[in-house]
Design an enzyme around this catalytic site. Structure first.
Site, mmCIF file in Angstrom:
data_model
loop_
_atom_site.group_PDB
_atom_site.id
_atom_site.type_symbol
_atom_site.label_atom_id
_atom_site.label_comp_id
_atom_site.label_asym_id
_atom_site.label_seq_id
_atom_site.Cartn_x
_atom_site.Cartn_y
_atom_site.Cartn_z
ATOM 1 C CG ASN A 160 -1.834 1.223 1.216
ATOM 2 O OD1 ASN A 160 -1.689 2.133 0.389
ATOM 3 N ND2 ASN A 160 -2.793 1.247 2.134
ATOM 4 C CD GLU A 195 -2.106 -0.466 -6.622
ATOM 5 O OE1 GLU A 195 -1.892 -1.042 -7.722
ATOM 6 O OE2 GLU A 195 -2.473 0.714 -6.534
ATOM 7 C CG HIS A 238 -2.504 8.476 -6.079
ATOM 8 N ND1 HIS A 238 -3.303 7.436 -6.500
ATOM 9 C CD2 HIS A 238 -2.753 8.616 -4.735
ATOM 10 C CE1 HIS A 238 -4.012 6.991 -5.466
ATOM 11 N NE2 HIS A 238 -3.689 7.688 -4.380
ATOM 12 C CB ALA A 288 -0.118 10.152 -1.137
ATOM 13 N NE ARG A 306 -7.517 10.781 -1.918
ATOM 14 C CZ ARG A 306 -6.520 11.159 -1.118
ATOM 15 N NH1 ARG A 306 -5.416 10.461 -1.049
ATOM 16 N NH2 ARG A 306 -6.640 12.248 -0.369
ATOM 17 C CG ASP A 331 11.114 2.940 -13.004
ATOM 18 O OD1 ASP A 331 10.254 2.532 -13.820
ATOM 19 O OD2 ASP A 331 11.691 4.043 -13.122
ATOM 20 N NE ARG A 354 -10.310 9.030 -0.170
ATOM 21 C CZ ARG A 354 -9.238 9.026 0.636
ATOM 22 N NH1 ARG A 354 -8.514 7.917 0.771
ATOM 23 N NH2 ARG A 354 -8.906 10.106 1.293
ATOM 24 C CB ILE A 378 -7.381 1.302 3.815
ATOM 25 C CG1 ILE A 378 -6.093 0.616 4.299
ATOM 26 C CG2 ILE A 378 -8.465 1.247 4.896
ATOM 27 C CD1 ILE A 378 -5.341 1.408 5.359
ATOM 28 C CB SER A 379 -10.109 4.626 1.117
ATOM 29 O OG SER A 379 -9.005 5.087 0.334
#
Ligand code: CA2
Length: 145
Positions: free
Chosen positions: A74, A98, A80, A77, A111, A87, A107, A101-102
């Site tokens: 995870n 991957e 994005h 941010a 995102r 790489d 959103r 959680i949200s």
């Protein structure tokens, strides 16, 4: 036993302390314990790490080339923004899953795009922290094949 490394990016150390309406009440330690016990049932070992620094996450992905059969990530941010993490993952041989959680697609539009998804063998989003356990189950199935 094959090892799974679970990597977490910026701000995820705050899990369980802030914004429970988005990220829930469980801490990253809770997640680590549940993943570890689930890993054992699949004949795997796991460790969960978190860093607020992109370079540290890249170094851990490089380490995983030597010591892990699979990566659950995870990237927070950095999902994005980070071509560098993409790489590094591209240099890893083995399953990459991957987790978010949200539900990132429900959103803000910034995102909606993930660089990491270009390498991920599967993506889980919007299942809360249970997503990590779902990813571990999938990892068990992928590595049993
Ligand atoms: O939904 C996810 O898991 C995210 O990767 C979380 C990132 C966000 O930037 C991604 O778009 C989606 C943010 C992690 C921040 O984690 C916090 C946890 C608790 C309290 C505050 C922040």
């Amino acid at each position: 036993m094959p090892h799974i490394t679970i990597l977490n990016g910026p701000n995820l150390n705050l899990l369980g302390q802030r914004q429970p309406e988005i990220y829930g009440h469980d801490t990253l330690d809770d997640v680590a314990k549940r993943c570890d016990s689930l890993a054992t049932t699949f004949g795997l070992t796991s460790d969960l790490r978190q860093s607020n620094h992109e370079g540290q996450i890249i170094d851990w992905i490089h380490d995983a080339r030597q010591n892990a059969a699979g990566i659950i990530i995870n990237p927070g941010a950095l999902t994005h923004t980070s071509i560098a993490i993409l790489d590094a993952l591209n240099a890893f041989v083995g399953p990459v899953l991957e987790v978010h959680i949200s539900n990132i697609h429900k959103r803000e539009s910034f995102r909606h795009h993930s660089y990491v998804s270009m390498r991920a063998d599967g993506v889980i989003a919007g299942f809360g922290v249970e997503g990590y356990e779902l990813a571990m189950r999938r990892m068990g199935a992928l590595l049993a094949k």
